[in-house]
Design a protein around this motif. Sequence first.
Motif, PDB file in Angstrom:
ATOM      1  N   ALA A 139       0.869  -1.078  -0.075  1.00 13.79           N
ATOM      2  CA  ALA A 139      -0.052  -0.063  -0.056  1.00 13.79           C
ATOM      3  C   ALA A 139       0.832   1.304  -0.131  1.00 13.79           C
ATOM      4  CB  ALA A 139      -1.013   0.022   1.074  1.00 13.79           C
ATOM      5  N   ASP A 140       2.028   1.253   0.562  1.00 14.46           N
ATOM      6  CA  ASP A 140       2.655   2.457   0.854  1.00 14.46           C
ATOM      7  C   ASP A 140       3.473   2.761  -0.686  1.00 14.46           C
ATOM      8  OD1 ASP A 140       2.067   2.356   3.392  1.00 14.46           O
ATOM      9  OD2 ASP A 140       3.903   1.769   4.038  1.00 14.46           O
ATOM     10  N   TYR A 141       3.713   1.911  -1.795  1.00 12.38           N
ATOM     11  CA  TYR A 141       4.158   2.479  -2.667  1.00 12.38           C
ATOM     12  C   TYR A 141       3.642   2.117  -3.972  1.00 12.38           C
ATOM     13  CZ  TYR A 141       6.081  -1.945  -0.873  1.00 12.38           C
ATOM     14  OH  TYR A 141       6.200  -3.192  -0.147  1.00 12.38           O
ATOM     15  N   MET A 142       2.771   1.007  -3.985  1.00 11.54           N
ATOM     16  CA  MET A 142       2.243   0.471  -5.282  1.00 11.54           C
ATOM     17  C   MET A 142       1.562   1.474  -6.389  1.00 11.54           C
ATOM     18  SD  MET A 142      -1.037  -1.578  -3.712  1.00 11.54           S
ATOM     19  CE  MET A 142      -1.957  -1.995  -5.179  1.00 11.54           C
ATOM     20  N   GLU A 143       1.059   2.691  -5.989  1.00 12.28           N
ATOM     21  CA  GLU A 143       0.521   3.608  -6.603  1.00 12.28           C
ATOM     22  C   GLU A 143       1.404   4.111  -7.525  1.00 12.28           C
ATOM     23  OE1 GLU A 143      -2.843   5.845  -5.100  1.00 12.28           O
ATOM     24  OE2 GLU A 143      -2.259   5.249  -2.954  1.00 12.28           O
ATOM     25  N   HIS A 144       2.504   4.326  -7.237  1.00 12.38           N
ATOM     26  CA  HIS A 144       3.712   5.003  -7.954  1.00 12.38           C
ATOM     27  C   HIS A 144       3.814   3.936  -9.240  1.00 12.38           C
ATOM     28  CE1 HIS A 144       7.804   6.320  -8.525  1.00 12.38           C
ATOM     29  NE2 HIS A 144       7.197   7.166  -9.356  1.00 12.38           N
ATOM     30  N   ALA A 145       3.936   2.852  -9.002  1.00 13.46           N
ATOM     31  CA  ALA A 145       4.102   1.702  -9.932  1.00 13.46           C
ATOM     32  C   ALA A 145       2.880   1.754 -11.048  1.00 13.46           C
ATOM     33  CB  ALA A 145       4.240   0.405  -9.366  1.00 13.46           C
ATOM     34  N   ILE A 146       1.863   1.815 -10.410  1.00 14.46           N
ATOM     35  CA  ILE A 146       0.570   1.984 -11.246  1.00 14.46           C
ATOM     36  C   ILE A 146       0.482   3.222 -11.998  1.00 14.46           C
ATOM     37  CG2 ILE A 146      -1.922   1.835 -11.219  1.00 14.46           C
ATOM     38  CD1 ILE A 146      -1.621   0.210  -8.656  1.00 14.46           C
ATOM     39  N   GLU A 147       0.665   4.257 -11.535  1.00 21.54           N
ATOM     40  CA  GLU A 147       0.607   5.380 -12.069  1.00 21.54           C
ATOM     41  C   GLU A 147       1.361   5.732 -13.445  1.00 21.54           C
ATOM     42  OE1 GLU A 147      -1.445   7.888 -11.822  1.00 21.54           O
ATOM     43  OE2 GLU A 147      -2.717   7.427  -9.990  1.00 21.54           O
ATOM     44  N   THR A 148       2.751   5.132 -13.258  1.00 25.62           N
ATOM     45  CA  THR A 148       3.618   5.388 -14.395  1.00 25.62           C
ATOM     46  C   THR A 148       3.198   4.408 -15.412  1.00 25.62           C
ATOM     47  OG1 THR A 148       5.203   3.411 -13.334  1.00 25.62           O
ATOM     48  CG2 THR A 148       5.666   5.825 -13.005  1.00 25.62           C
ATOM     49  N   LEU A 149       2.736   3.166 -15.320  1.00 24.04           N
ATOM     50  CA  LEU A 149       2.335   2.192 -16.438  1.00 24.04           C
ATOM     51  C   LEU A 149       0.997   2.901 -17.097  1.00 24.04           C
ATOM     52  CD1 LEU A 149       2.861  -1.240 -14.325  1.00 24.04           C
ATOM     53  CD2 LEU A 149       4.009  -0.402 -16.553  1.00 24.04           C
ATOM     54  N   LEU A 150       0.211   3.606 -16.507  1.00 23.73           N
ATOM     55  CA  LEU A 150      -0.890   3.876 -16.713  1.00 23.73           C
ATOM     56  C   LEU A 150      -0.786   4.972 -17.961  1.00 23.73           C
ATOM     57  CD1 LEU A 150      -3.272   4.660 -13.822  1.00 23.73           C
ATOM     58  CD2 LEU A 150      -3.546   3.375 -15.717  1.00 23.73           C
ATOM     59  N   THR A 151       0.517   5.594 -18.326  1.00 26.27           N
ATOM     60  CA  THR A 151       0.928   6.274 -19.247  1.00 26.27           C
ATOM     61  C   THR A 151       0.702   5.431 -20.805  1.00 26.27           C
ATOM     62  OG1 THR A 151       2.507   7.182 -17.764  1.00 26.27           O
ATOM     63  CG2 THR A 151       2.764   7.610 -20.252  1.00 26.27           C
ATOM     64  N   GLY A 152       1.033   4.129 -20.429  1.00 29.85           N
ATOM     65  CA  GLY A 152       0.580   3.386 -21.586  1.00 29.85           C
ATOM     66  C   GLY A 152      -0.691   3.194 -22.287  1.00 29.85           C
ATOM     67  N   GLY A 153      -1.707   3.862 -21.478  1.00 24.80           N
ATOM     68  CA  GLY A 153      -2.925   3.897 -22.227  1.00 24.80           C
ATOM     69  C   GLY A 153      -3.605   2.452 -22.561  1.00 24.80           C
ATOM     70  N   THR A 154      -4.454   2.512 -23.672  1.00 25.50           N
ATOM     71  CA  THR A 154      -5.528   1.228 -23.800  1.00 25.50           C
ATOM     72  C   THR A 154      -4.560   0.040 -24.319  1.00 25.50           C
ATOM     73  OG1 THR A 154      -6.375   2.185 -25.737  1.00 25.50           O
ATOM     74  CG2 THR A 154      -7.437   2.470 -23.638  1.00 25.50           C
ATOM     75  N   GLU A 155      -3.419   0.330 -24.967  1.00 22.84           N
ATOM     76  CA  GLU A 155      -2.702  -0.715 -25.505  1.00 22.84           C
ATOM     77  C   GLU A 155      -2.044  -1.755 -24.517  1.00 22.84           C
ATOM     78  OE1 GLU A 155      -0.726  -0.092 -29.844  1.00 22.84           O
ATOM     79  OE2 GLU A 155       0.129   1.447 -28.045  1.00 22.84           O
ATOM     80  N   LEU A 156      -1.931  -0.983 -23.238  1.00 24.70           N
ATOM     81  CA  LEU A 156      -1.516  -1.832 -22.160  1.00 24.70           C
ATOM     82  C   LEU A 156      -2.754  -2.512 -21.246  1.00 24.70           C
ATOM     83  CD1 LEU A 156       1.486  -2.083 -20.779  1.00 24.70           C
ATOM     84  CD2 LEU A 156       0.906  -0.197 -19.240  1.00 24.70           C
ATOM     85  N   GLU A 157      -2.219  -3.699 -20.646  1.00 25.08           N
ATOM     86  CA  GLU A 157      -3.024  -4.255 -19.608  1.00 25.08           C
ATOM     87  C   GLU A 157      -2.337  -4.392 -18.466  1.00 25.08           C
ATOM     88  OE1 GLU A 157      -5.757  -8.341 -19.637  1.00 25.08           O
ATOM     89  OE2 GLU A 157      -3.781  -8.518 -19.931  1.00 25.08           O
ATOM     90  N   ILE A 158      -2.860  -3.822 -17.426  1.00 26.37           N
ATOM     91  CA  ILE A 158      -2.048  -3.836 -16.014  1.00 26.37           C
ATOM     92  C   ILE A 158      -2.893  -4.623 -15.045  1.00 26.37           C
ATOM     93  CG2 ILE A 158      -1.431  -2.490 -14.034  1.00 26.37           C
ATOM     94  CD1 ILE A 158      -1.576  -0.057 -15.821  1.00 26.37           C
ATOM     95  N   ILE A 159      -2.249  -5.805 -14.667  1.00 28.11           N
ATOM     96  CA  ILE A 159      -2.771  -6.953 -13.813  1.00 28.11           C
ATOM     97  C   ILE A 159      -2.265  -6.960 -12.550  1.00 28.11           C
ATOM     98  CG2 ILE A 159      -3.023  -9.575 -13.661  1.00 28.11           C
ATOM     99  CD1 ILE A 159      -2.602  -9.661 -16.864  1.00 28.11           C
ATOM    100  N   ILE A 160      -2.940  -6.381 -11.494  1.00 23.58           N
ATOM    101  CA  ILE A 160      -2.645  -6.312  -9.997  1.00 23.58           C
ATOM    102  C   ILE A 160      -2.986  -7.534  -9.448  1.00 23.58           C
ATOM    103  CG2 ILE A 160      -2.587  -4.852  -8.126  1.00 23.58           C
ATOM    104  CD1 ILE A 160      -3.661  -2.475  -9.952  1.00 23.58           C
ATOM    105  N   VAL A 161      -2.065  -8.254  -9.078  1.00 22.78           N
ATOM    106  CA  VAL A 161      -2.039  -9.558  -8.235  1.00 22.78           C
ATOM    107  C   VAL A 161      -1.858  -9.131  -6.878  1.00 22.78           C
ATOM    108  CG1 VAL A 161      -1.208 -11.700  -8.106  1.00 22.78           C
ATOM    109  CG2 VAL A 161      -1.408 -10.799 -10.193  1.00 22.78           C
ATOM    110  N   ASP A 162      -2.825  -9.152  -5.957  1.00 27.14           N
ATOM    111  CA  ASP A 162      -3.032  -9.125  -4.738  1.00 27.14           C
ATOM    112  C   ASP A 162      -2.924 -10.323  -4.054  1.00 27.14           C
ATOM    113  OD1 ASP A 162      -3.437  -8.408  -1.897  1.00 27.14           O
ATOM    114  OD2 ASP A 162      -5.512  -8.903  -2.193  1.00 27.14           O
TER     115      ASP A 162
END
Length: 338
Positions: free
Chosen positions: A14-37
Motif C-alpha cells: 500500500a505504501d508504494y504500489m500507486e507509483h508503479a501503477i501511475e507510471t504504467l497508466l501512461t501506456g494507455g489502452t494498448e497496455l493491460e495492467i494486472i494487479i495481483v493482490d
Amino acid sequence: MKLLSVAIPCYNSADYMEHAIETLLTGGTELEIIIVDDGSVDDTPQIADKYAAKYPNIIKVIHQENGGHGEAVNTGLTHSTGLYFKVVDSDDWVNEGDLLKVLCTLRELVEDGKSVDLMICNYVYEKPSINKRKIIDYKTALPQNKVFTWNDIMYFKQSQNILMHAAIYRTKLLRDCGLKLPKHTFYVDNIFVYQPLPFVKTMYYLDVNLYRYFIGRDDQSVNEKNMIKRVDQQIRITKIMIDSHDIMTIKDKKLKNYMIKYLCVMMMVSSVYLIKENTEESLKKKQELWEYLEKSNAKLYKKILNKFLGRSMNLPGRTGRKIVELGFKISKKIYGFS
C-alpha cells in the motif's frame, strides 16, 4: 488483444504500489495492467480495486491467497491477454517516456510481421538513500535497432545478465515453454529469465532506460541480511535452474555459453552467502551444492569450475573465504547493492 500485459505482484504494498501503477497508466489502452493482490492484509486490496474501478479497460485485479512472488507472477501470466508480458514489482516503476517508445516499437514489429520472442531494455538501479543511480545497458552485448538471433550477440559483461527488469517476453512463448514459478520462494525472477531462453529464437534490444529498480528497503529480498537468512531459497532456485535444461546439449554455442555464465553467477551468489554465514552447516551446504551440480551434470560442473568465478568460490580454507568476501565487497560498491 492487448499489445502488452504487465503483472504487478503486490503483497502489503500500500505504501508504494500507486507509483508503479501511475507510471504504467501512461501506456494507455494498448497496455493491460494486472494487479495481483497476493493475500495482503494492509490497504493493498482496496487500492487495487479503486484503480480497477477507475480504469476498467486497462486494469484488472486478482485477489488470491498468499503464494509468494512466483505464484503472483504465475497468476499474472494466466490472466494475461497481451501479446507480450512483463513483470513490474510493486516497489519499482517505469520511465513513462520510455514505456511509450517500447509500445511503439512492439507495435511496429507486430505490424511488420516481425514479432520477436524477447525484447530487452535497460534498467536502472535506484538507491535514493545514498543518491546513487546505476544504468545497466546492453550496448556492448546486443545489436541495436534490428531483429537478431543468438548468433548475433556479442560479449556479456558480468553486470549484463538479462534480468527480469530487462525482459519483455512473448506471452505465448512463456506458456508454451511450461514456465511455472515455485510458491513461497524468493529469487524466482532468475527462473523467469533463464528457463525460457532455449525457446527464444528472435530478439530485439531497445536502448531505453525503461525499468527503475528501487534498492534500499530493509525488507527487500536483495538486502544482504535477508539474502543470508534466505540462502536456502537461493540454493533451491539454483538447483531448479540446474535441472531445467541439459545446457551441454544445446547446439547454439552462444546461447549455451550465456546460460553457463548465468548459472556460474548463481553458483557464486549462493556460495558467497554461505561463506559469509560462516558456520559449519553453511560451509557444508556450499559443498553439497557443488556436489549436486557435479552429480546432475558432470560436464557442466567441470565447465563452471574451470571458469574464474567457479574457481574462486572453491579456494580452500580461510584464505579462499577472505578472497570471496573481498570480491563481494567490491561488487557491492560497483553496483550499489544494499
